[in-house]
Design an enzyme around this catalytic site. Structure first.
Site, PDB file in Angstrom:
ATOM      1  N   TYR A   1       1.097  -1.101  -0.059  1.00  0.00           N
ATOM      2  CA  TYR A   1       0.000   0.010   0.125  1.00  0.00           C
ATOM      3  C   TYR A   1       1.006   1.344   0.080  1.00  0.00           C
ATOM      4  O   TYR A   1       1.987   1.316  -0.573  1.00  0.00           O
ATOM      5  CB  TYR A   1      -1.064  -0.078   1.155  1.00  0.00           C
ATOM      6  CG  TYR A   1      -2.117   1.010   0.901  1.00  0.00           C
ATOM      7  CD1 TYR A   1      -2.884   0.701  -0.127  1.00  0.00           C
ATOM      8  CD2 TYR A   1      -2.399   1.649   2.118  1.00  0.00           C
ATOM      9  CE1 TYR A   1      -3.969   1.555  -0.166  1.00  0.00           C
ATOM     10  CE2 TYR A   1      -3.796   2.498   1.813  1.00  0.00           C
ATOM     11  CZ  TYR A   1      -4.474   2.560   0.753  1.00  0.00           C
ATOM     12  OH  TYR A   1      -5.432   3.246   0.525  1.00  0.00           O
TER      13      TYR A   1
ATOM     14  N   LYS B   1     -21.318 -20.053  -9.201  1.00  0.00           N
ATOM     15  CA  LYS B   1     -20.633 -19.821 -10.421  1.00  0.00           C
ATOM     16  C   LYS B   1     -18.990 -19.487 -10.222  1.00  0.00           C
ATOM     17  O   LYS B   1     -18.023 -19.816 -10.640  1.00  0.00           O
ATOM     18  CB  LYS B   1     -21.257 -18.910 -11.282  1.00  0.00           C
ATOM     19  CG  LYS B   1     -20.881 -19.067 -12.796  1.00  0.00           C
ATOM     20  CD  LYS B   1     -21.642 -20.107 -13.526  1.00  0.00           C
ATOM     21  CE  LYS B   1     -21.339 -19.892 -14.905  1.00  0.00           C
ATOM     22  NZ  LYS B   1     -22.485 -20.759 -15.494  1.00  0.00           N
TER      23      LYS B   1
END
Length: 479
Positions: free
Chosen positions: A118, A173
């Site tokens: 970060y 899915k």
């Protein structure tokens, strides 16, 4: 003859019943016999506790639906000396809290690692991508991430149940993408069924993804959404209900024809259901050189001379049904070589299948209940396939979409093409091997570890583009 309406037990309606029963030599046998008499299928018996007079048993069984499960439980409750303590629906238990999660690929154990993952270190990577946006495919999750997009308008066989109710399917899915293709996928469920809004939203979120998987969007809107997104995006757009189904059907038909000794150029195919899946199947079969196709839907066979039909049906009218047959589904079946159903349950009987040509092939893919009872169909057809996991020859889209997207992502493909579809179908069919083919094995198992890599390799070759190492950890990190 009246069409069969009895639903087959399946794992989708599996329950576990905790019962206390008097401990004697016949106790377990009486329990399993009762379940069998009620039409259930016992899959496990586990003793969880006992004392000198009683035994506590978890009885796991497959049932056909919720009302059938209640009948199974009621049958047990009628037995002398049996106390039903608890009934658990195993499917609902599996879905508690959802089925997928996000996990970081990098450790954040100290200040040094945080500074690189970060701020401030991440700013250097941001600037590199700003200078060269294509680097996003290499330096972000875009290279291995797919959006599973739905508006909830055509979920499984349940119809227009909306985005909240569609979530369990989209989660599933995404889990299949990861399990079988190593692809990171995430559900994007939209609380709108406006075509322009859907296109606008998907276009806006596309920078984060390497591909778009459209799912459970009703026809004919799904055709326009896919077509317009393909024109506007530089990543593959793939409607699985269309193309995934078509790929798997062509693969299964390729092998079925090998078994019965017919060529695709010689056969007449009847398709029940001219929606998204049926249309894609017929287009791919035509591309493969099928002898003839007759499309049927609620009005009967689609034929020249019909008026007031959609553009999609008009295309089918112009490209199928050489003899312009205008009757119903049963009439179309007479003398046909192949039946493919992607429509509704219990439309046909075994007597209807008996009118087909010798060596007939039946793909009854409506789920959970097929267009014809597979047991009746097998009395007359040479080969029978369904979409059910508890029947031989399950035709399941999981054979296609994980490998298709794996291949497209690895090749940095900008679009999904018909050549990729044909290549994927060949790869699935060839995975079985001609020495293994028989009437009950025309497609590989969904758990066959060879399938997804074979499909991915075929799609990469069809894409003819640069190939990335499919393992993201294989990056050198050089800029």
């Amino acid at each position: 003859m009246t069409p069969a309406t009895h639903r087959l037990p399946s794992a989708g309606f599996s329950i576990t019943i905790r019962v206390s029963v008097h401990a004697d030599a016949s106790a377990i046998g009486r329990l399993t016999t009762s379940v069998g008499d009620s039409g259930g299928i016992v899959t496990a018996v586990d003793v969880v506790d006992s004392d000198s007079t009683t035994v506590v048993v978890d009885l796991t069984c497959d049932t056909a639906d919720s009302s059938h499960a209640e009948q199974v439980v009621a049958g047990l409750e009628k037995l002398d000396g049996v106390d039903v303590r608890k009934v658990s629906d195993r499917t609902f238990l599996l879905h508690l809290g959802g089925k997928i999660e996000v996990a970081p690929k990098v450790a954040l154990r100290n200040r040094d690692e945080l500074s690189r993952a970060y701020t401030p270190g991440v700013a250097r990577v941001c600037l590199a991508i700003a200078e060269n946006p294509d680097d996003a495919r290499r330096l972000t999750i875009k290279r291995n991430t797919v959006a599973v997009v739905t508006d909830g308008s055509a979920v499984l066989g349940l119809g227009n149940i909306g985005p909240y109710a569609a979530m369990p399917v989209m989660e599933g899915k995404a889990a299949l993408f990861k399990r079988f293709g190593g692809v990171d996928a995430w559900p994007v469920v939209l609380d709108t069924q406006d075509t322009d809004q859907i296109i606008s939203i998907v276009k806006a979120i596309a920078p984060a993804y390497g591909g778009i998987n459209l799912e459970d969007i009703a026809a004919p809107r799904c055709f326009e959404i896919e077509e317009r997104l393909r024109d506007q995006l530089d990543i593959p757009v793939f409607h699985d209900d269309q193309h995934g189904t078509a790929i798997c059907v062509l693969a299964a038909l390729t092998n079925a024809l090998r078994v019965v000794g017919k060529s695709i150029e010689q056969v007449r195919v009847v398709v029940s259901g001219a929606g998204a899946a049926g249309t894609a199947i017929m287009k791919l079969l035509l591309r493969q050189g099928v002898g003839d196709v007759i499309a049927t839907d609620r009005p009967g066979a689609l034929h020249r001379g019909m008026t007031g039909i959609s553009a999609n049906w008009q295309w089918l009218v112009e490209h199928t049904n050489k003899d312009n047959y205008s009757g119903d589904l049963r009439g179309a079946l007479r003398g046909a070589d192949v039946f493919i159903g992607v429509s509704a349950p219990n439309l046909l009987t075994g007597d209807d299948i008996a009118t087909m040509a010798p060596g007939s092939i039946v793909f009854a893919l409506a789920n959970p209940d097929p267009e014809v009872d597979p047991r009746e169909a097998r009395e007359h057809a040479a080969i029978v396939a369904t979409g059910r996991s508890d029947q031989p020859n399950q035709i399941n889209n999981v054979l296609a979409f994980p490998g298709v997207f794996r291949g497209m992502l690895d090749a940095q493909a900008r679009e999904f093409t018909e050549a990729m579809a044909l290549a994927a179908a060949r790869a699935i069919a060839d995975t079985v091997g001609e020495d293994k083919l028989n009437p009950t094995v025309i497609v590989p198992s969904v758990f066959d570890s060879r399938v997804a890599p074979a499909v991915a390799a075929a799609v990469r070759a069809a894409a003819k583009g640069p190939v990335l190492d499919s393992t993201p950890d294989g990056e050198t990190g050089q800029v």
